[in-house]
Enzyme design. Structure first.
Site, PDB file in Angstrom:
ATOM      1  N   LYS A 188       0.855  -1.184   0.000  1.00  0.00           N
ATOM      2  CA  LYS A 188       0.000   0.000   0.000  1.00  0.00           C
ATOM      3  C   LYS A 188       0.897   1.242   0.000  1.00  0.00           C
ATOM      4  O   LYS A 188       1.681   1.455   0.927  1.00  0.00           O
ATOM      5  CB  LYS A 188      -0.925  -0.018   1.219  1.00  0.00           C
ATOM      6  CG  LYS A 188      -2.040   1.040   1.171  1.00  0.00           C
ATOM      7  CD  LYS A 188      -1.569   2.326   1.791  1.00  0.00           C
ATOM      8  CE  LYS A 188      -2.631   3.407   1.726  1.00  0.00           C
ATOM      9  NZ  LYS A 188      -2.099   4.737   2.113  1.00  0.00           N
ATOM     10  N   GLY A 241       5.876   4.615   9.361  1.00  0.00           N
ATOM     11  CA  GLY A 241       5.134   5.869   9.422  1.00  0.00           C
ATOM     12  C   GLY A 241       5.194   6.449  10.817  1.00  0.00           C
ATOM     13  O   GLY A 241       6.100   6.140  11.605  1.00  0.00           O
ATOM     14  N   THR A 243       4.345   7.345  14.768  1.00  0.00           N
ATOM     15  CA  THR A 243       4.057   6.525  15.944  1.00  0.00           C
ATOM     16  C   THR A 243       2.551   6.459  16.211  1.00  0.00           C
ATOM     17  O   THR A 243       2.018   5.398  16.554  1.00  0.00           O
ATOM     18  CB  THR A 243       4.793   7.092  17.167  1.00  0.00           C
ATOM     19  OG1 THR A 243       6.202   6.974  16.948  1.00  0.00           O
ATOM     20  CG2 THR A 243       4.433   6.341  18.436  1.00  0.00           C
ATOM     21  N   GLU A 263       7.999   0.390  12.070  1.00  0.00           N
ATOM     22  CA  GLU A 263       9.108   1.350  12.154  1.00  0.00           C
ATOM     23  C   GLU A 263       8.452   2.715  12.189  1.00  0.00           C
ATOM     24  O   GLU A 263       7.883   3.169  11.197  1.00  0.00           O
ATOM     25  CB  GLU A 263      10.053   1.185  10.956  1.00  0.00           C
ATOM     26  CG  GLU A 263      11.390   1.883  11.144  1.00  0.00           C
ATOM     27  CD  GLU A 263      11.394   3.293  10.624  1.00  0.00           C
ATOM     28  OE1 GLU A 263      11.282   4.218  11.473  1.00  0.00           O
ATOM     29  OE2 GLU A 263      11.506   3.479   9.413  1.00  0.00           O
ATOM     30  N   CYS A 297      12.894   9.739   9.692  1.00  0.00           N
ATOM     31  CA  CYS A 297      12.486   9.257  11.017  1.00  0.00           C
ATOM     32  C   CYS A 297      13.658   9.243  11.994  1.00  0.00           C
ATOM     33  O   CYS A 297      13.467   9.395  13.201  1.00  0.00           O
ATOM     34  CB  CYS A 297      11.851   7.881  10.913  1.00  0.00           C
ATOM     35  SG  CYS A 297      12.880   6.666  10.071  1.00  0.00           S
ATOM     36  N   GLU A 397       8.260  14.958  17.406  1.00  0.00           N
ATOM     37  CA  GLU A 397       8.867  14.818  16.086  1.00  0.00           C
ATOM     38  C   GLU A 397       8.266  15.860  15.146  1.00  0.00           C
ATOM     39  O   GLU A 397       7.067  15.849  14.870  1.00  0.00           O
ATOM     40  CB  GLU A 397       8.635  13.415  15.542  1.00  0.00           C
ATOM     41  CG  GLU A 397       9.310  13.158  14.216  1.00  0.00           C
ATOM     42  CD  GLU A 397       9.110  11.732  13.724  1.00  0.00           C
ATOM     43  OE1 GLU A 397      10.071  11.145  13.208  1.00  0.00           O
ATOM     44  OE2 GLU A 397       7.979  11.208  13.863  1.00  0.00           O
TER      45      GLU A 397
END
Length: 495
Positions: A188, A241, A243, A263, A297, A397
């Protein structure tokens, strides 16, 4: 089902628009589409079909059928490796065009897309091609009355969800080990950046993968992504992607007890001790946060500097950012920093800059939009000082070209500041004292520690985090464990 496109650098190509199911491009069941935007110009590129839950059903059914089909299931590891090598060869032949598509759709500099991302994609597929016939089980000594051994078997149908910051790279990181181990896949794509992998789907077919082994769908996460994660005939989910989204994926996957690899986010520290090679620290600090527009990331977005060299570092770092972080047309060779990927991401980054100001941090550099000729989602590289650990810009983030520079006085304080986060993905240490480097590396709560560099990941080395930065590992040999079941076989030898 396709459209002719031309990039600003003059390259032209035929762009597939459909969902790739059973080695064919097909429209979505209800005809819905998503328009993808060029973040440099804010203009529409094209509209591609967006999968519904019904389309996810079709893709999963194709993957399940292919998993059971002898044309795939009975292939030896050596034959699977040959297919992966063929795919790597085809991507290499098309790499300049794929990098062009990536830059147009994502906004990253063309030089980075070609020389970094596509080079890594090709290496990843070749690496796992080499592992395809070397993923061994073992014989276990259980005494003379028993012969025991293990075999590694593919998990089955793998749903893989990739992000928009590295569309080709993240697809390769997931497809490589999954196909190496004999699984089938429904991939996807991120709805913001679907074009490069849809183009690559043609190469997957050309490489000789049987129909249904790799299915590629575009679509919104809440519709197509959720349907894939919850599908009862999907055996594994791999997600990269945020969290927050990772937590939702984990909840949805729990309904069928799927094998899950996640991840997710990071807020990585970079520690510079007073004996560090300062020029080296400046170089890697810049790369660690400003490359890929800060949309990484593992970005080392918290720079912790010993108080003795804080002012000296800050002066050198600001000069480095100003001289290297050239904003502009990502197809220009001199451009280091392109636009943020979408208007939503652009506005998110600017909101964090405002938050930093409101909470009392000082903007030592940047801090404003940087439009090129009035268009594009450009944000000036931003350096914060006078940052306190409670501030959002220290804790959350941002996923943009923004960094907090904080002073510390002792090794213990540096470790405490580094670990003061819910994340645990990457980290970096700069010192000439290798005893201290190894000692501090063991104390940092992160899945990866770079010593005297930052974010120079390698396809042969495992990648992943701890705490709320994810579950499991990608890359290297450990990634294979995520795509295999180990079956134990007991043979009674007693009479």
């Amino acid at each position: 089902m396709e459209v002719q496109l031309t990039a600003p650098n003059g390259k032209t190509w035929t762009q597939p628009l459909g969902l790739f199911i059973n080695n064919e491009f097909v429209p979505s069941s209800n005809g819905q589409k998503i328009t993808t935007i060029n973040p440099t110009t804010e203009e529409e590129i094209c509209s591609v079909y967006a999968a519904t839950a019904e389309d996810v059903d079709k893709a999963v059914a194709a993957a399940r059928k292919a998993f059971k089909d002898p044309s795939w299931r009975k292939l030896s590891g050596t034959e699977r490796g040959a297919l992966l090598n063929k795919l790597a060869d085809l991507i290499e032949q098309h790499q300049e065009l794929i990098a062009t598509i990536e830059t147009l759709d994502n906004g990253k500099p063309y030089s980075a897309a070609l020389n970094e991302d596509l080079a890594d994609v090709i290496s990843v597929f070749r690496y796992y091609a080499g592992f395809a016939d070397k993923n061994f089980g073992q014989v276990i000594d259980a005494g003379p009355d028993k012969f025991a051994y293990t075999v590694k078997e593919p998990i089955g149908v793998c749903g893989q969800i990739i992000p928009w910051n590295y569309p080709m790279d993240m697809a390769a990181w997931k497809l490589g080990p999954a196909l190496c181990c004999g699984n089938t896949v429904v991939l996807k794509l991120a709805e913001q950046t679907p074009l490069s992998m849809l183009y690559t789907a043609q190469l997957i077919k050309e490489a000789g993968f049987p129909p249904g082994v790799v299915n590629i769908i575009n679509g919104h996460g809440r519709e197509a992504g959720a349907a894939l994660v919850q599908h009862p005939d999907v055996d594994k989910i791999a997600f990269t992607g945020s969290t927050a989204t990772g937590k939702e994926v984990m909840k949805m996957a729990a309904g069928t007890m799927k094998n899950v690899t996640l991840e997710t986010g990071g807020k990585s520290p970079l520690i510079i001790f007073d004996d560090a090679d300062l020029d080296l620290a400046v170089k890697w600090s810049h790369i660690g946060i400003m490359s890929n527009q800060g949309q990484i990331c593992t970005a080392t977005s918290r720079i912790l500097v010993h108080e003795k060299i804080y002012d000296q570092f800050l002066t050198k770092f600001k000069a480095q950012v100003q001289s290297i972080s050239v904003l502009g047309d990502p197809f220009e060779p001199s451009t280091f920093q392109g636009p943020q990927v979408t208007k939503a991401q652009y506005e998110r980054v600017l909101s964090y800059i405002r938050s930093g100001q409101e909470e009392g941090a000082t903007i030592a550099l940047g801090g404003e939009p940087a439009p090129q000729k009035g268009k594009g989602f450009f944000v000036a590289p931003t350096v914060f000082t006078n940052v306190k650990p409670h501030m959002k810009i220290f804790r959350e983030e941002i996923f943009g070209p923004c960094v907090a520079v904080v002073a510390f006085s002792t090794e213990e304080e540096a470790i405490q500041l580094a670990n003061d986060t819910t994340y645990g993905l990457g980290s970096a240490i700069f010192t000439r004292d290798l005893v201290r480097a190894h000692r501090v590396a063991r104390e940092i709560e992160a899945g990866m520690v770079w010593i005297n560099s930052s974010n120079d990941s390698d396809f042969r080395i495992p990648f992943g985090g701890v705490k709320q930065s994810g579950i499991g590992r990608e890359l290297g040999e450990p990634a294979l464990a995520s795509y295999c079941n180990i079956k134990a076989i007991h043979v009674n030898m007693a009479t």
